[in-house]
Design an enzyme around this catalytic site. Structure first.
Site, PDB file in Angstrom:
ATOM      1  CG  LEU A 177      -1.992  -1.059   1.324  1.00 39.99           C
ATOM      2  CD1 LEU A 177      -2.667  -1.020   2.688  1.00 39.99           C
ATOM      3  CD2 LEU A 177      -3.024  -0.886   0.213  1.00 39.99           C
ATOM      4  CE  LYS A 226       4.743   0.802  -2.871  1.00 38.36           C
ATOM      5  NZ  LYS A 226       3.899   1.443  -1.823  1.00 38.36           N
ATOM      6  CB  THR A 227      10.072   4.848  -1.921  1.00 37.05           C
ATOM      7  OG1 THR A 227       9.084   4.659  -2.944  1.00 37.05           O
ATOM      8  CG2 THR A 227      11.189   5.733  -2.454  1.00 37.05           C
ATOM      9  CB  SER A 244       2.270  -3.611  -8.574  1.00 37.16           C
ATOM     10  OG  SER A 244       3.130  -3.856  -7.488  1.00 37.16           O
TER      11      SER A 244
END
Length: 197
Positions: free
Chosen positions: A35, A40-41, A108
């Site tokens: 989410l 993530k980054t 994604s």
């Protein structure tokens, strides 16, 4: 269909294997999914720093920077989202062919799209990293203010609010960013990846 008849795969003398020898390591896609606000980054940045210090050639493809350039013509409809992932998969595949480890940070949300990219490369060249963080925690973090805007109806088709997220069924590794620190998650990921590099 006629166009396909006129296209032929070129044969290059320098192969993926030769490029890997030049770099001194394997190449692969490390695909971070989760989410918005899950980390993530941040994880990709930390991992890239570790890999760089070990002499591993890397590059990060991030949802925000790709949408400002290559995919600036795409919106957030289901059709555009699918095309967004298809294009980034093709770019990531080129990095694998070039002998580089590419870290891809995209929400994604759909399993079919992640599988599409996985199927573009050879076995062991796609590492799916599920960055697991609860919706509640992501909403608390909300670094870009997107969840609040989505709840107000200012952003349509927003993953987790007005559009679904399909949790990976068999990712290579799961990182629990709401339970563990970024440092702990990054170290776990690096330890896992060492066998493939």
């Amino acid at each position: 269909m006629d166009q396909e008849k006129n296209l032929f795969a070129p044969i290059f003398k320098v192969t993926k294997e030769k490029r890997r020898v030049l770099h001194g390591h394997n190449s692969m896609i490390i695909w971070f999914t989760g989410l918005s606000g899950s980390g993530k980054t941040t994880l990709a940045n930390e991992l890239e720093e570790i890999l760089n210090s070990k002499g591993i050639s890397t590059y990060i493809l991030d949802g925000d920077n790709i949408r400002q350039g290559l995919n600036s013509d795409l919106g957030f409809s289901q059709v555009d989202r699918k095309e967004n992932i298809r294009r980034i998969g093709e770019v990531a595949k080129l990095f694998v062919e070039s002998g580089i480890v590419v870290l891809v940070t995209f929400i994604s949300p759909f399993a079919s799209e992640r599988k599409l990219v996985r199927d573009m490369v050879d076995k062991d060249e796609f590492i799916e990293v599920y960055v697991n963080c609860s919706l509640e925690e992501c909403e608390k973090r909300d670094p870009k203010g997107l969840y609040q805007r989505a709840k107000k109806g200012e952003i349509k088709e927003f993953t987790g609010i007005s559009s679904p997220y399909e949790v990976p069924e068999n990712p290579e590794i799961i990182l629990e960013t709401s339970k563990n620190s970024i440092k702990e998650c990054t170290e776990s990921l690096y330890e896992y990846l060492k066998r493939f590099l």
